[in-house]
Structures are given as structure tokens and as C-alpha cells.
Motif scaffolding. Structure first.
Motif, PDB file in Angstrom:
ATOM      1  N   LYS A  35       0.829  -1.196   0.000  1.00 45.24           N
ATOM      2  CA  LYS A  35       0.000   0.000   0.000  1.00 45.24           C
ATOM      3  C   LYS A  35       0.868   1.253   0.000  1.00 45.24           C
ATOM      4  O   LYS A  35       1.963   1.258   0.557  1.00 45.24           O
ATOM      5  N   TYR A  38      -2.091   8.001   0.257  1.00 43.33           N
ATOM      6  CA  TYR A  38      -2.917   8.964  -0.474  1.00 43.33           C
ATOM      7  C   TYR A  38      -3.122  10.158   0.442  1.00 43.33           C
ATOM      8  O   TYR A  38      -3.571  10.007   1.578  1.00 43.33           O
ATOM      9  N   ARG A  68      -3.492  13.127  -4.371  1.00 39.41           N
ATOM     10  CA  ARG A  68      -3.673  11.905  -5.151  1.00 39.41           C
ATOM     11  C   ARG A  68      -5.141  11.489  -5.154  1.00 39.41           C
ATOM     12  O   ARG A  68      -5.742  11.268  -4.110  1.00 39.41           O
ATOM     13  N   THR A  70      -6.474   9.000  -7.740  1.00 38.74           N
ATOM     14  CA  THR A  70      -6.488   7.582  -8.053  1.00 38.74           C
ATOM     15  C   THR A  70      -5.042   7.086  -8.082  1.00 38.74           C
ATOM     16  O   THR A  70      -4.122   7.817  -7.732  1.00 38.74           O
ATOM     17  N   LYS A  71      -4.848   5.860  -8.554  1.00 35.53           N
ATOM     18  CA  LYS A  71      -3.511   5.289  -8.601  1.00 35.53           C
ATOM     19  C   LYS A  71      -2.554   6.152  -9.424  1.00 35.53           C
ATOM     20  O   LYS A  71      -1.391   6.331  -9.061  1.00 35.53           O
ATOM     21  N   ASN A  72      -3.038   6.711 -10.532  1.00 34.59           N
ATOM     22  CA  ASN A  72      -2.163   7.442 -11.449  1.00 34.59           C
ATOM     23  C   ASN A  72      -2.460   8.924 -11.576  1.00 34.59           C
ATOM     24  O   ASN A  72      -1.644   9.660 -12.135  1.00 34.59           O
ATOM     25  N   GLU A 110       5.358   2.846 -13.526  1.00 37.85           N
ATOM     26  CA  GLU A 110       4.819   1.695 -12.801  1.00 37.85           C
ATOM     27  C   GLU A 110       5.757   1.360 -11.646  1.00 37.85           C
ATOM     28  O   GLU A 110       6.846   0.831 -11.847  1.00 37.85           O
ATOM     29  N   ASN A 116       6.987   4.825  -4.398  1.00 30.40           N
ATOM     30  CA  ASN A 116       5.986   5.871  -4.632  1.00 30.40           C
ATOM     31  C   ASN A 116       6.588   6.995  -5.479  1.00 30.40           C
ATOM     32  O   ASN A 116       6.476   8.171  -5.137  1.00 30.40           O
ATOM     33  N   LYS A 232      -3.621   2.966   0.533  1.00 32.66           N
ATOM     34  CA  LYS A 232      -4.411   2.100  -0.347  1.00 32.66           C
ATOM     35  C   LYS A 232      -3.472   1.186  -1.121  1.00 32.66           C
ATOM     36  O   LYS A 232      -2.345   1.546  -1.421  1.00 32.66           O
TER      37      LYS A 232
END
Length: 232
Positions: A35, A38, A68, A70-72, A110, A116, A232
Motif C-alpha cells: 500500500k 494517499y 492523489r 487515483t492510482k495514477n 509503474e 511511490n 491504499k
């Protein structure tokens, strides 16, 4: 004969049981999730204070921030103040004021495990409000034999505005827990840039130097800290 058959059967059952246990163990290891935080990341563009110390004609600061979603995807903004004295062949002018840039970053990197870091593409809408003072100017007569006298009476236009769009490319790396170092380059296209009366704006805060066709460029080098609200 039966004795040997039973022994072989027991060996096969033992090997099969061991294989199943190993598969279960591997599944457990593979199911481990990492995780990342965020939250709100706040920072400072340290290139501007450094430039202020090295260049007497410039002063400025900029606060950066992103959140942040979402993930991207990250919502992002920059807020700052700049003052610059620009000397051209026939003019000496000073622009000063505040600006804000609003937009988003997309992280195309990625990450491995719980890393991070970011390699991002950003989009911004920029707005600044500033004053422009023409400190001195020399009328351009186009005559190489009789040059005009320099006029040293300054005049100021206040409440000028600039609107622009920009594309950013950059990266951010987590050097310590929640502490990031990053830099980015930006290409700016002016939507609307006010000019002083009878002069062209040469510098707009947040936009930087105004080149032909209202195009500009930028660079920043940031140190920022993430305040994680949730993992997350």
C-alpha cells in the motif's frame, strides 16, 4: 509385491502433499499487497530562491501542492509571486505580481512493491495579475546617425492579467519516507496577455519570459512532503 506397491503409493502421496503445501505457501506469498499513501503533498520550488540570490534582477517564490485522486492521477496546483527587471535594446521594464496554476498530473511510471515515485505528464491553466513599470526607454527612430535621447520618467500600468495553458513533463522521487525531490519542464502558450500602453509585456509572473507568439518556457526544482490521509 504388494509390499513394494504400497511403499511406492505412500511415497507418491507424500510428494503430492508436499507439492500442494508448497503451492499454498506460494499463493500466500504472491497475494501480499503493498500500500502507498494517499494525501496532500506540499512543497517549495527551491530554484526561485536560488535564482533570487544569484540574479539581482529577479526575486520570487513558489508553493506547490498535489492531491492523489487515483492510482495514477493527481490534482495539482502552484501558487507564487515573481518580480523581474528586463532590459532590452530600447527599454528597461519591471513586472511584478502573483499567479496560480491549476490542473492535474498523470503518473506514467509503474512502481515496484511499495515505491511511490513518479514520471508524470501535467496539464495546467495559469492565471496571473501583475503591474508593469517602464523604468526608461529610448524611442526607436531607425536613424543610425542621430539617436534619440533616453527618457527616464517611469510609468506604471497596474492590474494587468495573463491567462495561459501549459504542458509539464517531470519526475518526483521519494528520497526518505514521505519526502520527495522533483523537477519539471513546462511549455506555455499564452491565451491572453495584457500589454502596457504602447509597449509589449516581456515578462509575466508565472509565465516567465514572453517570447514571439506568446510562447514561454519554465523549469522548477521542488522539495515536498506528503501528508498521508489513508493507505491504499
Amino acid at each position: 509385491m504388494y509390499k513394494y506397491f504400497i511403499s511406492i503409493l505412500l511415497i507418491i502421496i507424500s510428494v503430492d502433499g508436499f507439492s500442494q503445501e508448497k503451492e499454498k505457501s506460494d499463493v500466500k506469498k504472491d497475494s501480499v499487497t503493498y500500500k502507498t499513501g494517499y494525501g496532500l503533498r506540499l512543497g517549495l520550488d527551491i530554484s526561485k530562491p536560488i535564482k533570487s540570490m544569484l540574479d539581482d534582477s529577479y526575486s520570487g517564490f513558489e508553493i506547490t501542492g498535489d492531491y492523489r485522486i487515483t492510482k495514477n492521477w493527481y490534482a495539482a496546483a502552484e501558487l507564487g509571486y515573481e518580480e523581474e527587471n528586463t532590459i532590452e535594446d530600447f527599454t528597461n521594464s519591471t513586472a511584478k505580481g502573483s499567479y496560480i496554476r491549476l490542473g492535474a498530473n498523470y503518473n506514467a511510471y509503474e512502481n515496484w512493491l511499495d515505491m511511490n515515485n513518479e514520471i508524470f505528464v501535467g496539464f495546467r491553466y495559469g492565471f496571473s495579475i501583475f503591474d508593469n513599470t517602464v523604468n526608461s526607454y529610448t524611442p526607436n527612430t531607425g536613424n543610425t546617425y542621430f539617436t534619440a535621447n533616453q527618457i527616464d520618467t517611469p510609468f506604471t500600468d497596474t492590474g494587468l492579467t495573463a491567462h495561459w495553458a501549459e504542458l509539464q513533463l517531470g519526475l518526483k522521487a521519494e528520497t526518505l519516507k514521505n519526502l520527495f525531490i522533483g523537477f519539471s519542464f513546462s511549455y506555455k502558450v499564452g491565451i491572453s496577455i495584457d500589454n502596457p500602453e504602447n509597449f509589449k509585456t516581456l515578462f509575466a509572473p508565472g509565465f516567465n519570459r514572453v517570447y514571439a507568439n506568446n510562447v514561454g518556457f519554465g523549469f522548477n526544482y521542488t522539495i515536498s512532503y506528503l501528508i498521508p490521509f489513508v493507505n491504499k
